[in-house]
Design a protein around this motif. Sequence first.
Motif, mmCIF file in Angstrom:
data_model
loop_
_atom_site.group_PDB
_atom_site.id
_atom_site.type_symbol
_atom_site.label_atom_id
_atom_site.label_comp_id
_atom_site.label_asym_id
_atom_site.label_seq_id
_atom_site.Cartn_x
_atom_site.Cartn_y
_atom_site.Cartn_z
ATOM 1 N N ASP A 204 -29.229 58.300 -34.454
ATOM 2 C CA ASP A 204 -27.890 58.125 -35.036
ATOM 3 C C ASP A 204 -27.175 56.926 -34.418
ATOM 4 N N ILE A 205 -27.319 56.726 -33.112
ATOM 5 C CA ILE A 205 -26.671 55.584 -32.459
ATOM 6 C C ILE A 205 -27.282 54.294 -32.971
ATOM 7 N N ALA A 206 -28.597 54.270 -33.089
ATOM 8 C CA ALA A 206 -29.281 53.081 -33.597
ATOM 9 C C ALA A 206 -28.878 52.795 -35.048
ATOM 10 N N THR A 207 -28.699 53.845 -35.834
ATOM 11 C CA THR A 207 -28.266 53.671 -37.221
ATOM 12 C C THR A 207 -26.888 53.029 -37.286
ATOM 13 N N PHE A 208 -25.999 53.435 -36.384
ATOM 14 C CA PHE A 208 -24.665 52.827 -36.342
ATOM 15 C C PHE A 208 -24.771 51.327 -36.074
ATOM 16 N N ILE A 209 -25.603 50.946 -35.110
ATOM 17 C CA ILE A 209 -25.816 49.525 -34.805
ATOM 18 C C ILE A 209 -26.436 48.811 -35.995
ATOM 19 N N TRP A 210 -27.445 49.424 -36.591
ATOM 20 C CA TRP A 210 -28.153 48.840 -37.738
ATOM 21 C C TRP A 210 -27.183 48.549 -38.884
ATOM 22 N N ALA A 211 -26.284 49.497 -39.160
ATOM 23 C CA ALA A 211 -25.321 49.319 -40.251
ATOM 24 C C ALA A 211 -24.332 48.198 -39.943
ATOM 25 N N LEU A 212 -23.882 48.085 -38.689
ATOM 26 C CA LEU A 212 -22.987 46.995 -38.318
ATOM 27 C C LEU A 212 -23.659 45.644 -38.558
ATOM 28 N N ARG A 213 -24.923 45.540 -38.184
ATOM 29 C CA ARG A 213 -25.648 44.283 -38.371
ATOM 30 C C ARG A 213 -25.859 43.989 -39.853
ATOM 31 N N ALA A 214 -26.129 45.028 -40.639
ATOM 32 C CA ALA A 214 -26.346 44.843 -42.071
ATOM 33 C C ALA A 214 -25.084 44.332 -42.755
ATOM 34 N N GLU A 215 -23.919 44.756 -42.255
ATOM 35 C CA GLU A 215 -22.650 44.322 -42.845
ATOM 36 C C GLU A 215 -22.248 42.931 -42.373
ATOM 37 N N GLY A 216 -22.857 42.447 -41.283
ATOM 38 C CA GLY A 216 -22.548 41.117 -40.777
ATOM 39 C C GLY A 216 -21.139 40.998 -40.228
ATOM 40 N N ASN A 217 -20.650 42.058 -39.581
ATOM 41 C CA ASN A 217 -19.288 42.047 -39.048
ATOM 42 C C ASN A 217 -19.230 41.216 -37.772
ATOM 43 N N GLU A 218 -18.355 40.223 -37.729
ATOM 44 C CA GLU A 218 -18.254 39.346 -36.563
ATOM 45 C C GLU A 218 -17.765 40.085 -35.321
ATOM 46 N N ALA A 219 -17.061 41.187 -35.525
ATOM 47 C CA ALA A 219 -16.521 41.951 -34.397
ATOM 48 C C ALA A 219 -17.424 43.135 -34.045
ATOM 49 N N GLU A 220 -18.717 43.038 -34.378
ATOM 50 C CA GLU A 220 -19.604 44.187 -34.225
ATOM 51 C C GLU A 220 -19.696 44.674 -32.773
ATOM 52 N N ALA A 221 -19.685 43.758 -31.810
ATOM 53 C CA ALA A 221 -19.799 44.171 -30.408
ATOM 54 C C ALA A 221 -18.577 44.984 -29.980
ATOM 55 N N LEU A 222 -17.371 44.557 -30.387
ATOM 56 C CA LEU A 222 -16.158 45.293 -30.055
ATOM 57 C C LEU A 222 -16.136 46.645 -30.764
ATOM 58 N N ILE A 223 -16.501 46.657 -32.031
ATOM 59 C CA ILE A 223 -16.515 47.908 -32.791
ATOM 60 C C ILE A 223 -17.483 48.902 -32.149
ATOM 61 N N TYR A 224 -18.643 48.408 -31.744
ATOM 62 C CA TYR A 224 -19.622 49.273 -31.100
ATOM 63 C C TYR A 224 -19.096 49.802 -29.762
#
Length: 295
Positions: A204-224
Amino acid sequence: MSPFAVLVARWFGVAPGAVRMITDGVNKTLRVVSDQDDVFVRFSPTSLHSHEALISEAALIATLREQDIPCCELVAIDGCSVQGPHIVNGIEYNVLLTQTITGCALAPTAHDARAFGHSLARLHRAPIKGLTRTLTINDGGEIDPIIRPVFEELTGLVQQLSDTPSASGGICHGDAWLGNAINRDGTAVLFDFEFSGHGPLAYDIATFIWALRAEGNEAEALIYARFVEGYRGEYDSPLSEHDLRVNLLRKEINNIRFLCQNITMSREVKVATARFARDTRDFALGSGLSRFAWT
């Protein structure tokens, strides 16, 4: 008027105009609103989810509700929350009925990510026994020739890396991303448990990361980071970079299998799918994953 809407309208005794199609993908999700009801109706092809699978999903939801885990609520027709099979447009479907969750969709923001992490942690630590369904990872099916080379590489890598013991297991959502929860008064209420089951919590944690990368969110590190903050504030479960690496690859394998088995893809989509799979491979095995540390 959609034949799905006509069928749902008949079940609830409303005019077809009171039924609206929400998603029209592999699953067909409709919302029916009347003076008495506000219900989401999910039609799942029997080729994707058997009647028994939906019964298991409904049993999990009922158990989570009993334990006060923030999740959707079942609705019953003649005492049953799972209906079917029904044939619509020549395809056989099973149906799950849930109450519409009042609130707003989660956004890719630090605040909503933290709320989602907190609710996911409550799910993960729930002491649920007696449910036998297992999280599906790397199931069967034909893989398109364009995608097959990277798919075979991914499966080989998982076999190699899985020799190392992984972190704890438990009840997984199975598709843990922000789109599968509603913000209700600051709480992330989880829904869409169609892929849920016992499995490694790291999936589930990996899926959350995978989805952030798929969306291409520039703030992905902060969101995570805020997601982890919300999660670990509720459940300080151990998780290694190895666990994330293996389960990112597993998530990509599952994504490829789902697309190949359920979606008619153009050549361009197949090429893009293979490219993203290679990107996931490189990310999981490279130094970039360190940006998503658990501690």
